[in-house]
Design a protein around this motif. Structure first.
Motif, PDB file in Angstrom:
ATOM      1  N   MET A 229       0.848  -1.189   0.000  1.00  0.00           N
ATOM      2  CA  MET A 229       0.000   0.000   0.000  1.00  0.00           C
ATOM      3  C   MET A 229       0.877   1.230   0.000  1.00  0.00           C
ATOM      4  SD  MET A 229      -2.907  -0.587   2.842  1.00  0.00           S
ATOM      5  CE  MET A 229      -3.389  -2.260   3.198  1.00  0.00           C
ATOM      6  N   GLY A 230       0.365   2.275  -0.588  1.00  0.00           N
ATOM      7  CA  GLY A 230       1.030   3.563  -0.486  1.00  0.00           C
ATOM      8  C   GLY A 230       0.756   4.169   0.880  1.00  0.00           C
ATOM      9  N   VAL A 231       1.492   5.215   1.189  1.00  0.00           N
ATOM     10  CA  VAL A 231       1.375   5.826   2.508  1.00  0.00           C
ATOM     11  C   VAL A 231      -0.031   6.370   2.767  1.00  0.00           C
ATOM     12  CG1 VAL A 231       2.231   8.128   1.847  1.00  0.00           C
ATOM     13  CG2 VAL A 231       2.563   7.309   4.181  1.00  0.00           C
ATOM     14  N   VAL A 232      -0.674   6.953   1.758  1.00  0.00           N
ATOM     15  CA  VAL A 232      -2.015   7.505   1.954  1.00  0.00           C
ATOM     16  C   VAL A 232      -2.996   6.396   2.299  1.00  0.00           C
ATOM     17  CG1 VAL A 232      -3.944   8.700   0.827  1.00  0.00           C
ATOM     18  CG2 VAL A 232      -1.599   9.511   0.483  1.00  0.00           C
ATOM     19  N   THR A 233      -3.010   5.354   1.497  1.00  0.00           N
ATOM     20  CA  THR A 233      -3.927   4.237   1.739  1.00  0.00           C
ATOM     21  C   THR A 233      -3.666   3.613   3.100  1.00  0.00           C
ATOM     22  OG1 THR A 233      -4.099   3.811  -0.616  1.00  0.00           O
ATOM     23  CG2 THR A 233      -4.717   2.003   0.858  1.00  0.00           C
ATOM     24  N   ALA A 234      -2.402   3.379   3.427  1.00  0.00           N
ATOM     25  CA  ALA A 234      -2.058   2.747   4.696  1.00  0.00           C
ATOM     26  C   ALA A 234      -2.480   3.619   5.883  1.00  0.00           C
ATOM     27  CB  ALA A 234      -0.561   2.455   4.754  1.00  0.00           C
ATOM     28  N   LEU A 235      -2.236   4.922   5.799  1.00  0.00           N
ATOM     29  CA  LEU A 235      -2.614   5.796   6.907  1.00  0.00           C
ATOM     30  C   LEU A 235      -4.132   5.905   7.046  1.00  0.00           C
ATOM     31  CD1 LEU A 235       0.024   8.662   6.656  1.00  0.00           C
ATOM     32  CD2 LEU A 235      -0.241   7.009   8.519  1.00  0.00           C
ATOM     33  N   VAL A 236      -4.835   6.057   5.933  1.00  0.00           N
ATOM     34  CA  VAL A 236      -6.296   6.171   6.003  1.00  0.00           C
ATOM     35  C   VAL A 236      -6.907   4.877   6.532  1.00  0.00           C
ATOM     36  CG1 VAL A 236      -8.417   6.447   4.649  1.00  0.00           C
ATOM     37  CG2 VAL A 236      -6.472   7.991   4.268  1.00  0.00           C
ATOM     38  N   ARG A 237      -6.462   3.748   6.018  1.00  0.00           N
ATOM     39  CA  ARG A 237      -7.013   2.475   6.489  1.00  0.00           C
ATOM     40  C   ARG A 237      -6.665   2.214   7.953  1.00  0.00           C
ATOM     41  NH1 ARG A 237      -6.445  -1.987   1.638  1.00  0.00           N
ATOM     42  NH2 ARG A 237      -7.805  -0.923   0.145  1.00  0.00           N
ATOM     43  N   SER A 238      -5.462   2.563   8.371  1.00  0.00           N
ATOM     44  CA  SER A 238      -5.095   2.354   9.776  1.00  0.00           C
ATOM     45  C   SER A 238      -5.908   3.296  10.663  1.00  0.00           C
ATOM     46  CB  SER A 238      -3.595   2.519  10.002  1.00  0.00           C
ATOM     47  OG  SER A 238      -3.170   3.821   9.706  1.00  0.00           O
ATOM     48  N   SER A 239      -6.193   4.488  10.173  1.00  0.00           N
ATOM     49  CA  SER A 239      -7.031   5.424  10.926  1.00  0.00           C
ATOM     50  C   SER A 239      -8.418   4.819  11.148  1.00  0.00           C
ATOM     51  CB  SER A 239      -7.134   6.742  10.163  1.00  0.00           C
ATOM     52  OG  SER A 239      -8.116   7.563  10.721  1.00  0.00           O
ATOM     53  N   PHE A 240      -9.003   4.250  10.099  1.00  0.00           N
ATOM     54  CA  PHE A 240     -10.311   3.608  10.228  1.00  0.00           C
ATOM     55  C   PHE A 240     -10.246   2.425  11.185  1.00  0.00           C
ATOM     56  CE2 PHE A 240     -11.539   6.091   6.581  1.00  0.00           C
ATOM     57  CZ  PHE A 240     -12.904   6.242   6.727  1.00  0.00           C
ATOM     58  N   LEU A 241      -9.172   1.667  11.127  1.00  0.00           N
ATOM     59  CA  LEU A 241      -9.007   0.501  11.995  1.00  0.00           C
ATOM     60  C   LEU A 241      -8.977   0.916  13.465  1.00  0.00           C
ATOM     61  CD1 LEU A 241      -8.417  -2.536  12.358  1.00  0.00           C
ATOM     62  CD2 LEU A 241      -5.993  -1.990  12.010  1.00  0.00           C
ATOM     63  N   VAL A 242      -8.122   1.877  13.796  1.00  0.00           N
ATOM     64  CA  VAL A 242      -8.015   2.350  15.181  1.00  0.00           C
ATOM     65  C   VAL A 242      -9.326   2.989  15.620  1.00  0.00           C
ATOM     66  CG1 VAL A 242      -6.843   3.998  16.704  1.00  0.00           C
ATOM     67  CG2 VAL A 242      -5.507   2.590  15.128  1.00  0.00           C
ATOM     68  N   ASP A 243      -9.933   3.764  14.744  1.00  0.00           N
ATOM     69  CA  ASP A 243     -11.199   4.417  15.042  1.00  0.00           C
ATOM     70  C   ASP A 243     -12.282   3.392  15.386  1.00  0.00           C
ATOM     71  OD1 ASP A 243     -12.471   7.006  15.165  1.00  0.00           O
ATOM     72  OD2 ASP A 243     -13.626   6.411  13.397  1.00  0.00           O
ATOM     73  N   ALA A 244     -12.353   2.314  14.635  1.00  0.00           N
ATOM     74  CA  ALA A 244     -13.359   1.281  14.878  1.00  0.00           C
ATOM     75  C   ALA A 244     -13.125   0.590  16.223  1.00  0.00           C
ATOM     76  CB  ALA A 244     -13.339   0.254  13.742  1.00  0.00           C
ATOM     77  N   VAL A 245     -11.874   0.309  16.543  1.00  0.00           N
ATOM     78  CA  VAL A 245     -11.558  -0.323  17.826  1.00  0.00           C
ATOM     79  C   VAL A 245     -11.908   0.621  18.977  1.00  0.00           C
ATOM     80  CG1 VAL A 245      -9.652  -1.166  19.274  1.00  0.00           C
ATOM     81  CG2 VAL A 245      -9.797  -1.859  16.878  1.00  0.00           C
ATOM     82  N   TYR A 246     -11.551   1.893  18.828  1.00  0.00           N
ATOM     83  CA  TYR A 246     -11.828   2.893  19.852  1.00  0.00           C
ATOM     84  C   TYR A 246     -13.334   3.042  20.058  1.00  0.00           C
ATOM     85  CZ  TYR A 246     -10.735   7.094  22.565  1.00  0.00           C
ATOM     86  OH  TYR A 246     -10.590   8.009  23.569  1.00  0.00           O
TER      87      TYR A 246
END
Length: 154
Positions: free
Chosen positions: A8-25
């Motif tokens: 993944m590129g940095v944008v995709t990786a950061l956006v997807r990781s943001s969604f991942l952490v957000d969902a867990v939170y």
């Protein structure tokens, strides 16, 4: 990286990781009877009471949205408004005893769940990830809305 996994590129990786952490939170907050925003508010207040303008800046909320959030959280007995010792016209928001107890458990559980997201990484990879994300956060002057257990208050 898992065999066959696409890079993944940095944008995709950061956006997807943001969604991942957000969902867990968000899931953690729901289990504690909180909205995600209430969880963020309580975590911010763990360090110390803050004035409304400081909280608005830290949480990225407009005054009206923050007022509603604080009002709802106060109705649940988790925060209280108290006089600002430096400005008689202003109020600070502080945790109540009930809020302190709840956020201690919520914070520990949320940390455990987010930490588990990196279970597939070895210790060197985990540290590299932490270093890089820490630099990104620091370089972009992200407010302290969630802190390390041993991090000093801002």
């Amino acid at each position: 990286m898992k065999a066959g996994a696409d890079r993944m590129g940095v944008v995709t990786a950061l956006v997807r990781s943001s969604f991942l952490v957000d969902a867990v939170y968000a899931a953690s907050a729901r289990e504690y009877g909180l909205t995600q925003q209430q969880g963020q508010l309580l975590c911010v207040l763990m360090a110390q009471p803050y004035g409304m303008s400081e909280l608005g800046a830290m949480l990225g909320l407009a005054k009206s949205s923050l007022t509603g959030l604080v009002d709802r959280t106060a109705r649940n007995g988790l925060v209280r408004r108290e006089p600002d010792p430096e400005d008689r016209r202003a109020a600070r928001v502080a945790l109540t005893a009930k809020g302190s107890a709840l956020v201690a458990d919520f914070y520990a559980e949320t940390c455990r769940r987010i930490e588990a997201l990196a279970n597939g990484l070895d210790e060197t990879e985990r540290q590299t990830l932490a270093d890089l994300l820490g630099r990104l956060v620091s370089d972009n002057e992200v407010p302290v809305v969630f802190m390390e257990k041993d991090e000093p208050s801002p």
